[in-house]
Design a protein around this motif. Structure first.
Motif, PDB file in Angstrom:
ATOM      1  N   SER A   1       0.692  -1.200   0.157  1.00 16.88           N
ATOM      2  CA  SER A   1       0.158   0.169   0.044  1.00 16.88           C
ATOM      3  C   SER A   1       0.845   1.362  -0.017  1.00 16.88           C
ATOM      4  CB  SER A   1      -0.794   0.021   1.340  1.00 16.88           C
ATOM      5  OG  SER A   1      -0.326   0.069   2.390  1.00 16.88           O
ATOM      6  N   TYR A   2       2.033   0.926  -0.292  1.00 15.98           N
ATOM      7  CA  TYR A   2       3.128   2.192  -0.340  1.00 15.98           C
ATOM      8  C   TYR A   2       3.114   2.679  -1.737  1.00 15.98           C
ATOM      9  CZ  TYR A   2       7.221   5.050   0.331  1.00 15.98           C
ATOM     10  OH  TYR A   2       8.024   6.163   0.237  1.00 15.98           O
ATOM     11  N   ALA A   3       2.602   4.332  -1.452  1.00 16.39           N
ATOM     12  CA  ALA A   3       2.180   4.766  -3.074  1.00 16.39           C
ATOM     13  C   ALA A   3       3.723   5.388  -3.610  1.00 16.39           C
ATOM     14  CB  ALA A   3       1.205   5.879  -3.009  1.00 16.39           C
ATOM     15  N   GLU A   4       4.945   5.271  -2.897  1.00 21.19           N
ATOM     16  CA  GLU A   4       6.280   5.862  -3.366  1.00 21.19           C
ATOM     17  C   GLU A   4       6.133   7.329  -3.578  1.00 21.19           C
ATOM     18  OE1 GLU A   4       8.879   3.554  -5.654  1.00 21.19           O
ATOM     19  OE2 GLU A   4       7.961   1.677  -5.330  1.00 21.19           O
ATOM     20  N   ALA A   5       5.600   8.020  -2.445  1.00 20.83           N
ATOM     21  CA  ALA A   5       5.966   9.541  -2.579  1.00 20.83           C
ATOM     22  C   ALA A   5       7.459   9.837  -2.550  1.00 20.83           C
ATOM     23  CB  ALA A   5       5.384  10.276  -1.432  1.00 20.83           C
ATOM     24  N   ILE A   6       7.944   8.955  -2.118  1.00 20.05           N
ATOM     25  CA  ILE A   6       9.632   8.943  -2.042  1.00 20.05           C
ATOM     26  C   ILE A   6       9.706   7.289  -2.438  1.00 20.05           C
ATOM     27  CG2 ILE A   6      11.731   9.040  -0.881  1.00 20.05           C
ATOM     28  CD1 ILE A   6      10.571  10.903   0.911  1.00 20.05           C
ATOM     29  N   PRO A   7      10.637   7.111  -3.626  1.00 15.48           N
ATOM     30  CA  PRO A   7      10.767   5.825  -3.838  1.00 15.48           C
ATOM     31  C   PRO A   7      11.536   5.248  -2.458  1.00 15.48           C
ATOM     32  CG  PRO A   7      11.755   7.182  -5.809  1.00 15.48           C
ATOM     33  CD  PRO A   7      11.544   8.083  -4.472  1.00 15.48           C
ATOM     34  N   PHE A   8      10.858   3.959  -2.439  1.00 16.79           N
ATOM     35  CA  PHE A   8      11.293   2.967  -1.081  1.00 16.79           C
ATOM     36  C   PHE A   8      12.755   3.009  -1.173  1.00 16.79           C
ATOM     37  CE2 PHE A   8      11.972  -0.455   1.685  1.00 16.79           C
ATOM     38  CZ  PHE A   8      11.351  -0.410   2.523  1.00 16.79           C
ATOM     39  N   GLU A   9      13.419   2.833  -1.908  1.00 18.28           N
ATOM     40  CA  GLU A   9      14.784   2.479  -1.674  1.00 18.28           C
ATOM     41  C   GLU A   9      15.429   3.813  -1.546  1.00 18.28           C
ATOM     42  OE1 GLU A   9      16.683  -0.339  -1.789  1.00 18.28           O
ATOM     43  OE2 GLU A   9      14.973  -1.283  -1.943  1.00 18.28           O
ATOM     44  N   GLU A  10      15.027   4.949  -2.075  1.00 18.61           N
ATOM     45  CA  GLU A  10      15.558   6.204  -1.414  1.00 18.61           C
ATOM     46  C   GLU A  10      15.093   6.451   0.063  1.00 18.61           C
ATOM     47  OE1 GLU A  10      15.310  11.040  -2.363  1.00 18.61           O
ATOM     48  OE2 GLU A  10      14.625   9.515  -3.913  1.00 18.61           O
ATOM     49  N   LEU A  11      14.019   6.020   0.304  1.00 18.48           N
ATOM     50  CA  LEU A  11      13.647   6.273   1.789  1.00 18.48           C
ATOM     51  C   LEU A  11      14.591   5.241   2.692  1.00 18.48           C
ATOM     52  CD1 LEU A  11      11.420   7.561   3.625  1.00 18.48           C
ATOM     53  CD2 LEU A  11       9.961   5.662   3.243  1.00 18.48           C
ATOM     54  N   LEU A  12      14.570   3.869   2.375  1.00 17.51           N
ATOM     55  CA  LEU A  12      15.479   3.074   3.142  1.00 17.51           C
ATOM     56  C   LEU A  12      16.932   3.705   3.127  1.00 17.51           C
ATOM     57  CD1 LEU A  12      15.772   0.570   4.288  1.00 17.51           C
ATOM     58  CD2 LEU A  12      16.236  -0.576   2.329  1.00 17.51           C
ATOM     59  N   THR A  13      17.437   4.180   2.176  1.00 18.41           N
ATOM     60  CA  THR A  13      18.698   4.824   2.409  1.00 18.41           C
ATOM     61  C   THR A  13      18.762   5.991   3.384  1.00 18.41           C
ATOM     62  OG1 THR A  13      19.560   4.281   0.051  1.00 18.41           O
ATOM     63  CG2 THR A  13      20.657   6.195   1.046  1.00 18.41           C
ATOM     64  N   ILE A  14      17.843   6.849   3.548  1.00 16.42           N
ATOM     65  CA  ILE A  14      17.869   7.813   4.285  1.00 16.42           C
ATOM     66  C   ILE A  14      17.565   7.243   5.885  1.00 16.42           C
ATOM     67  CG2 ILE A  14      16.298   9.830   5.091  1.00 16.42           C
ATOM     68  CD1 ILE A  14      15.730  10.111   1.997  1.00 16.42           C
ATOM     69  N   ALA A  15      16.650   6.118   5.863  1.00 17.89           N
ATOM     70  CA  ALA A  15      16.320   5.276   7.055  1.00 17.89           C
ATOM     71  C   ALA A  15      17.845   4.778   7.695  1.00 17.89           C
ATOM     72  CB  ALA A  15      15.368   4.494   7.046  1.00 17.89           C
ATOM     73  N   ARG A  16      18.428   4.366   6.799  1.00 11.61           N
ATOM     74  CA  ARG A  16      19.756   3.447   7.163  1.00 11.61           C
ATOM     75  C   ARG A  16      20.687   4.631   7.865  1.00 11.61           C
ATOM     76  NH1 ARG A  16      19.961  -0.019   2.374  1.00 11.61           N
ATOM     77  NH2 ARG A  16      19.260  -2.292   3.160  1.00 11.61           N
ATOM     78  N   GLY A  17      20.887   5.734   7.399  1.00 10.78           N
ATOM     79  CA  GLY A  17      21.707   6.675   7.670  1.00 10.78           C
ATOM     80  C   GLY A  17      21.293   7.116   9.146  1.00 10.78           C
ATOM     81  N   HIS A  18      20.000   7.577   9.223  1.00 13.04           N
ATOM     82  CA  HIS A  18      19.360   7.807  10.658  1.00 13.04           C
ATOM     83  C   HIS A  18      19.454   6.947  11.601  1.00 13.04           C
ATOM     84  CE1 HIS A  18      16.806  10.437  13.027  1.00 13.04           C
ATOM     85  NE2 HIS A  18      16.049   9.506  13.377  1.00 13.04           N
TER      86      HIS A  18
END
Length: 74
Positions: free
Chosen positions: A9-26
């Protein structure tokens, strides 16, 4: 079992891989260890980067947590 995943149900407002990269850093910056700590840090990223009205916040957080923990780097 329906075969659905937290990302269905994720509409990819931000592509998931990009969001995951941001999340990994955080998550690394949070020095999170264990599922609960990773979940808290992932939730912070979702709330900061996505519209706060996102109805599927928990599904997105869960997908981030699963993807992060799958790498075995906690």
């Amino acid at each position: 079992m329906s075969g659905t995943t937290p990302l269905d149900s994720y509409a990819e407002a931000i592509p998931f891989e990009e969001l995951l990269t941001i999340a990994r850093g955080h998550i690394h910056a949070c020095n999170a260890h264990g599922r609960k700590a990773v979940q808290r840090c992932a939730r912070e990223v979702v709330r900061e980067k996505l519209c706060p009205c996102a109805g599927s916040e928990e599904q997105i957080v869960e997908a981030l947590v699963e993807a992060f923990l799958a790498t075995g780097k906690t």
